[in-house]
Design a protein around this motif. Structure first.
Motif, PDB file in Angstrom:
ATOM      1  N   VAL A 233       0.871  -1.315  -0.080  1.00  0.00           N
ATOM      2  CA  VAL A 233      -0.022  -0.151   0.164  1.00  0.00           C
ATOM      3  C   VAL A 233       1.063   1.382  -0.054  1.00  0.00           C
ATOM      4  CG1 VAL A 233      -1.554   1.395   1.403  1.00  0.00           C
ATOM      5  CG2 VAL A 233      -2.168  -1.067   1.111  1.00  0.00           C
ATOM      6  N   LEU A 234       1.987   1.221   0.857  1.00  0.00           N
ATOM      7  CA  LEU A 234       2.751   2.323   0.987  1.00  0.00           C
ATOM      8  C   LEU A 234       3.567   2.517  -0.423  1.00  0.00           C
ATOM      9  CD1 LEU A 234       3.507   4.579   3.142  1.00  0.00           C
ATOM     10  CD2 LEU A 234       5.764   3.053   3.549  1.00  0.00           C
ATOM     11  N   ALA A 235       3.937   1.580  -1.020  1.00  0.00           N
ATOM     12  CA  ALA A 235       4.819   1.674  -2.153  1.00  0.00           C
ATOM     13  C   ALA A 235       3.892   2.147  -3.282  1.00  0.00           C
ATOM     14  CB  ALA A 235       5.514   0.378  -2.694  1.00  0.00           C
ATOM     15  N   TYR A 236       2.896   1.515  -3.319  1.00  0.00           N
ATOM     16  CA  TYR A 236       1.644   1.896  -4.828  1.00  0.00           C
ATOM     17  C   TYR A 236       1.441   3.347  -4.524  1.00  0.00           C
ATOM     18  CZ  TYR A 236      -2.456   2.211  -7.451  1.00  0.00           C
ATOM     19  OH  TYR A 236      -3.354   2.408  -8.404  1.00  0.00           O
ATOM     20  N   PHE A 237       0.894   3.904  -3.197  1.00  0.00           N
ATOM     21  CA  PHE A 237       0.463   5.256  -3.187  1.00  0.00           C
ATOM     22  C   PHE A 237       1.568   6.267  -3.457  1.00  0.00           C
ATOM     23  CE2 PHE A 237      -3.404   2.807  -1.924  1.00  0.00           C
ATOM     24  CZ  PHE A 237      -4.575   3.504  -2.457  1.00  0.00           C
TER      25      PHE A 237
END
Length: 279
Positions: A267-271
């Motif tokens: 989630v952190l990487a994607y956003f």
């Protein structure tokens, strides 16, 4: 037809993630990036909460006998223990109900974003691993629901307050709280299921009330989508609950901790990448 397919997918995600301690919010945030309902923002906000009614109905159906204090198949003592269980559930629900009513809008405005969700996924994932490691060779003090005391259920209820922060996972927070005070995994999971009944019914009622109070109207097609989402989440929840109770007979919760950490990083990487590209 396409909207119905999206709702089916969202119902499946809700049914699985509501009861496994891996955060339904974290998963729905990711899924909704790729599957966006073509509905009003107010309806989608209500839908994401009301869809939980199907999940909670699965608990009622699976545990109907255990939760029914009027069952003719129960002795008088068993009926009294069932009533006591409901009293404990009601007491444990108070902290989250009070804090939720007071700060729901503020929490939604300040904390409903991918970065908070990613952080809570990772933090509670680490907590699951640490708690399970620290309890590895300890015998649980509470092996039956009837052995839960009022102070114990208040502590579990206090941990449920933490779940108001998106990404925490209501079941995750309460299970961690229950494990910390020495309950067996099965007791922790079952009490979490039961505690969800008043909390999720209450949350759904308030969201529906808010939707109509703010002038929201609902069409027949939207009613269909709500019922479809609830029906799918109900069916999938039945399997998820049975899977979890069977799984923890011979395993601990650490696998869910590792999964949460991995999902939080995703989630952190994607956003994070999406934010950089949009800048």
């Amino acid at each position: 037809m396409l909207e119905a397919l999206k709702v089916i997918i969202l119902g499946i995600v809700e049914g699985i993630t509501e009861w496994l301690p891996i955060s339904s919010t974290g998963h729905l945030i990711l899924v909704e990036e790729f599957i966006k309902l073509e509905q009003s923002e107010a309806f989608i906000e209500m839908f994401n909460v009301v869809i939980q009614l199907g999940a909670i109905l699965a608990v009622v159906v699976i545990y109907f006998h255990k939760l029914n204090p009027f069952s003719p198949k129960k002795t008088q003592k068993q009926k009294m223990l069932t009533i006591q269980l409901w009293v404990k559930v009601a007491i444990a629900a108070v902290p989250a109900a009070v804090i939720g009513l007071l700060f729901d809008d503020m929490i939604e405005a300040k904390f409903m974003n991918a970065y908070v969700v990613a952080a809570t996924l990772i933090i509670y994932g680490i907590l699951f691993i640490v708690v399970e490691e620290s309890h590895k060779n300890k015998q649980p003090a509470v092996t039956k629901l009837s052995k839960l005391t009022i102070p114990m259920v208040l502590i579990i209820g206090a941990f449920q307050v933490l779940a108001l922060i998106p990404g925490t996972s209501r079941s995750g927070a309460t299970i961690i709280g229950a494990l910390l005070i020495g309950t067996a995994r099965g007791v922790a999971a079952e009490f979490t299921f039961f505690l969800g009944i008043p909390v999720m019914f209450g949350a759904s009622f308030l969201k529906i009330l808010k939707f109509f109070k703010e002038g929201g109207g609902i069409m027949g097609s939207e009613v269909f989508l709500l019922l479809l989402g609830c029906g799918i989440s109900f069916g999938v929840s039945v399997f998820a609950i049975k899977f979890l109770m069977q799984y923890i007979k011979n395993h601990d919760f650490k696998v869910f901790g590792y999964y949460r950490i991995a999902l939080g990083v995703i989630v952190l990487a994607y956003f994070g990448i999406a934010g950089l590209l949009a800048a």
